[in-house]
Design a protein around this motif. Structure first.
Motif, PDB file in Angstrom:
ATOM      1  N   TYR A 155       0.823  -1.211   0.000  1.00  0.00           N
ATOM      2  CA  TYR A 155       0.000   0.000   0.000  1.00  0.00           C
ATOM      3  C   TYR A 155       0.859   1.264   0.000  1.00  0.00           C
ATOM      4  O   TYR A 155       0.582   2.218  -0.740  1.00  0.00           O
ATOM      5  N   ASN A 156       1.907   1.268   0.815  1.00  0.00           N
ATOM      6  CA  ASN A 156       2.748   2.463   0.945  1.00  0.00           C
ATOM      7  C   ASN A 156       4.090   2.331   0.234  1.00  0.00           C
ATOM      8  O   ASN A 156       4.998   3.137   0.466  1.00  0.00           O
ATOM      9  N   LEU A 157       4.221   1.358  -0.630  1.00  0.00           N
ATOM     10  CA  LEU A 157       5.452   1.207  -1.402  1.00  0.00           C
ATOM     11  C   LEU A 157       5.344   1.974  -2.717  1.00  0.00           C
ATOM     12  O   LEU A 157       4.320   1.890  -3.405  1.00  0.00           O
ATOM     13  N   PRO A 158       6.375   2.738  -3.093  1.00  0.00           N
ATOM     14  CA  PRO A 158       6.351   3.435  -4.382  1.00  0.00           C
ATOM     15  C   PRO A 158       6.665   2.464  -5.525  1.00  0.00           C
ATOM     16  O   PRO A 158       7.822   2.192  -5.848  1.00  0.00           O
ATOM     17  N   LEU A 159       5.617   1.939  -6.132  1.00  0.00           N
ATOM     18  CA  LEU A 159       5.745   0.937  -7.181  1.00  0.00           C
ATOM     19  C   LEU A 159       5.156   1.460  -8.491  1.00  0.00           C
ATOM     20  O   LEU A 159       4.419   2.445  -8.515  1.00  0.00           O
ATOM     21  N   LYS A 160       5.478   0.784  -9.575  1.00  0.00           N
ATOM     22  CA  LYS A 160       4.779   1.065 -10.828  1.00  0.00           C
ATOM     23  C   LYS A 160       3.303   0.732 -10.654  1.00  0.00           C
ATOM     24  O   LYS A 160       2.949  -0.270 -10.027  1.00  0.00           O
ATOM     25  N   ARG A 161       2.449   1.572 -11.210  1.00  0.00           N
ATOM     26  CA  ARG A 161       1.008   1.395 -11.041  1.00  0.00           C
ATOM     27  C   ARG A 161       0.291   1.526 -12.383  1.00  0.00           C
ATOM     28  O   ARG A 161       0.744   2.261 -13.270  1.00  0.00           O
ATOM     29  N   THR A 180       2.855   5.376  -4.449  1.00  0.00           N
ATOM     30  CA  THR A 180       2.141   4.595  -3.449  1.00  0.00           C
ATOM     31  C   THR A 180       0.653   4.665  -3.790  1.00  0.00           C
ATOM     32  O   THR A 180       0.217   5.498  -4.600  1.00  0.00           O
ATOM     33  N   ILE A 181      -0.152   3.830  -3.146  1.00  0.00           N
ATOM     34  CA  ILE A 181      -1.585   3.893  -3.399  1.00  0.00           C
ATOM     35  C   ILE A 181      -2.177   5.228  -2.940  1.00  0.00           C
ATOM     36  O   ILE A 181      -2.966   5.846  -3.674  1.00  0.00           O
ATOM     37  N   PRO A 182      -1.819   5.751  -1.756  1.00  0.00           N
ATOM     38  CA  PRO A 182      -2.344   7.072  -1.387  1.00  0.00           C
ATOM     39  C   PRO A 182      -1.936   8.178  -2.355  1.00  0.00           C
ATOM     40  O   PRO A 182      -2.744   9.061  -2.665  1.00  0.00           O
ATOM     41  N   VAL A 183      -0.702   8.144  -2.845  1.00  0.00           N
ATOM     42  CA  VAL A 183      -0.264   9.155  -3.817  1.00  0.00           C
ATOM     43  C   VAL A 183      -1.031   9.001  -5.126  1.00  0.00           C
ATOM     44  O   VAL A 183      -1.442   9.997  -5.741  1.00  0.00           O
ATOM     45  N   LEU A 184      -1.243   7.764  -5.564  1.00  0.00           N
ATOM     46  CA  LEU A 184      -2.008   7.528  -6.787  1.00  0.00           C
ATOM     47  C   LEU A 184      -3.397   8.147  -6.665  1.00  0.00           C
ATOM     48  O   LEU A 184      -3.883   8.817  -7.584  1.00  0.00           O
ATOM     49  N   ARG A 185      -4.039   7.934  -5.533  1.00  0.00           N
ATOM     50  CA  ARG A 185      -5.373   8.505  -5.317  1.00  0.00           C
ATOM     51  C   ARG A 185      -5.342  10.026  -5.395  1.00  0.00           C
ATOM     52  O   ARG A 185      -6.179  10.654  -6.066  1.00  0.00           O
ATOM     53  N   LEU A 201      -5.494  -1.599 -11.667  1.00  0.00           N
ATOM     54  CA  LEU A 201      -5.205  -2.882 -12.294  1.00  0.00           C
ATOM     55  C   LEU A 201      -3.877  -3.423 -11.771  1.00  0.00           C
ATOM     56  O   LEU A 201      -3.296  -2.888 -10.834  1.00  0.00           O
ATOM     57  N   ASP A 202      -3.397  -4.511 -12.349  1.00  0.00           N
ATOM     58  CA  ASP A 202      -2.135  -5.085 -11.899  1.00  0.00           C
ATOM     59  C   ASP A 202      -1.024  -4.059 -12.100  1.00  0.00           C
ATOM     60  O   ASP A 202      -1.060  -3.264 -13.044  1.00  0.00           O
ATOM     61  N   GLY A 203      -0.045  -4.076 -11.209  1.00  0.00           N
ATOM     62  CA  GLY A 203       1.017  -3.084 -11.287  1.00  0.00           C
ATOM     63  C   GLY A 203       2.386  -3.704 -11.153  1.00  0.00           C
ATOM     64  O   GLY A 203       2.637  -4.785 -11.681  1.00  0.00           O
ATOM     65  N   SER A 204       3.267  -3.016 -10.452  1.00  0.00           N
ATOM     66  CA  SER A 204       4.655  -3.441 -10.315  1.00  0.00           C
ATOM     67  C   SER A 204       5.246  -3.644 -11.716  1.00  0.00           C
ATOM     68  O   SER A 204       4.987  -2.838 -12.604  1.00  0.00           O
ATOM     69  N   ASN A 205       6.008  -4.724 -11.917  1.00  0.00           N
ATOM     70  CA  ASN A 205       6.654  -4.901 -13.220  1.00  0.00           C
ATOM     71  C   ASN A 205       5.711  -5.382 -14.313  1.00  0.00           C
ATOM     72  O   ASN A 205       6.125  -5.555 -15.460  1.00  0.00           O
ATOM     73  N   SER A 206       4.435  -5.574 -13.967  1.00  0.00           N
ATOM     74  CA  SER A 206       3.435  -5.835 -15.010  1.00  0.00           C
ATOM     75  C   SER A 206       3.011  -4.551 -15.704  1.00  0.00           C
ATOM     76  O   SER A 206       2.384  -4.602 -16.766  1.00  0.00           O
ATOM     77  N   THR A 207       3.336  -3.393 -15.130  1.00  0.00           N
ATOM     78  CA  THR A 207       2.897  -2.109 -15.670  1.00  0.00           C
ATOM     79  C   THR A 207       3.540  -1.848 -17.022  1.00  0.00           C
ATOM     80  O   THR A 207       4.770  -1.750 -17.134  1.00  0.00           O
ATOM     81  N   GLN A 208       2.705  -1.734 -18.050  1.00  0.00           N
ATOM     82  CA  GLN A 208       3.187  -1.534 -19.417  1.00  0.00           C
ATOM     83  C   GLN A 208       2.148  -0.760 -20.213  1.00  0.00           C
ATOM     84  O   GLN A 208       0.956  -0.945 -20.023  1.00  0.00           O
ATOM     85  N   MET A 209       2.627   0.094 -21.108  1.00  0.00           N
ATOM     86  CA  MET A 209       1.756   0.808 -22.048  1.00  0.00           C
ATOM     87  C   MET A 209       2.392   0.804 -23.422  1.00  0.00           C
ATOM     88  O   MET A 209       3.601   0.996 -23.563  1.00  0.00           O
TER      89      MET A 209
END
Length: 238
Positions: A155-161, A180-185, A201-209
């Motif tokens: 929740y509080n980890l700065p990950l790809k989203r 983080t999820i709070p920052v994303l919001r 949706l799925d994030g971390s290293n699944s994040t792709q565009m």
């Protein structure tokens, strides 16, 4: 022929190192596509989709979805990638034996026949069909919400989203390299969008565009070769 999508970037402050990458398009132009490969290894424009099972690691096609992925035109269709054959549509958030109620994005035809984005908490595609009528539903993709209980330690980890948001009949597909999820919001609110009308949706290293803009093919936020189950893509890009 007019272009039916726009690509833009957004930063919460000018000094932010990597921006949000955002595709905006109409609701009628969005569908999940089961790909069983990296988003960057397709010719589709869009973002990675829901959660999935990768029992053989992330360098092979996923073994199953763990989020609803349903499109009306993919009923009873299969896809085969690197010897693995799976149904294009997956009907549950979680598994059929253990379905989980999660925030789920879908598009349905309203009483005027207009493709309209919406969300609901659903355990299976049948929950959406039961509320809106299967004949009226165009697509569904499962994700989750902003509640801390949905994320645990990440929740509080700065990950790809990765997230999908909507406003009226416009849909926003977005990825970010670190939040983080709070920052994303907070960022979604500052973009002028609604966290209520947003599904993560799925994030971390699944994040792709994948997106084409100004004659260039953009792969964002950074190139990832992770195999994913499905993506949210543009039906047409012109």
């Amino acid at each position: 022929m007019a272009i039916n999508y726009t690509y833009s970037t957004w930063k919460r402050i000018p000094a932010q190192l990597e921006p949000y990458h955002i595709i905006r398009t109409g609701a009628s132009n969005v569908k999940p596509e089961t790909i069983l490969r990296p988003v960057h290894n397709t010719t589709y424009m869009g973002i990675n989709g829901g959660f999935f099972a990768a029992d053989e690691g992330y360098n092979r096609p996923p073994t199953a979805s763990r989020s609803i992925a349903w499109a009306e035109e993919d009923e009873n269709q299969t896809i085969t990638v690197e010897g693995r054959t799976l149904s294009k549509n997956y009907l549950y958030n979680g598994t059929s034996a253990n379905p989980l109620s999660r925030k789920t994005f879908f598009i349905y035809r309203n009483s005027s026949g207009v493709s309209t984005p919406a969300y609901m908490y659903a355990s299976s595609a049948n929950d959406v069909f039961g509320n809106y009528g299967k004949a009226n539903v165009r697509m569904i993709v499962g994700g989750t919400d902003f509640n801390e209980s949905s994320w645990g330690t990440s929740y509080n980890l700065p990950l790809k989203r990765t997230a999908v948001s909507f406003q009226g009949t416009s849909v926003y597909l977005m990825v970010i390299a670190s939040a983080t999820i709070p920052v994303l919001r907070s960022d979604i609110e500052n973009m002028g969008l609604s966290p209520t009308n947003t599904v993560i949706l799925d994030g971390s290293n699944s994040t792709q565009m994948n997106v084409e803009a100004n004659g260039q093919w953009i792969q964002a936020p950074r190139l990832s070769d992770r195999y994913v189950f499905n993506m949210l893509r543009l039906r047409n890009a012109f």
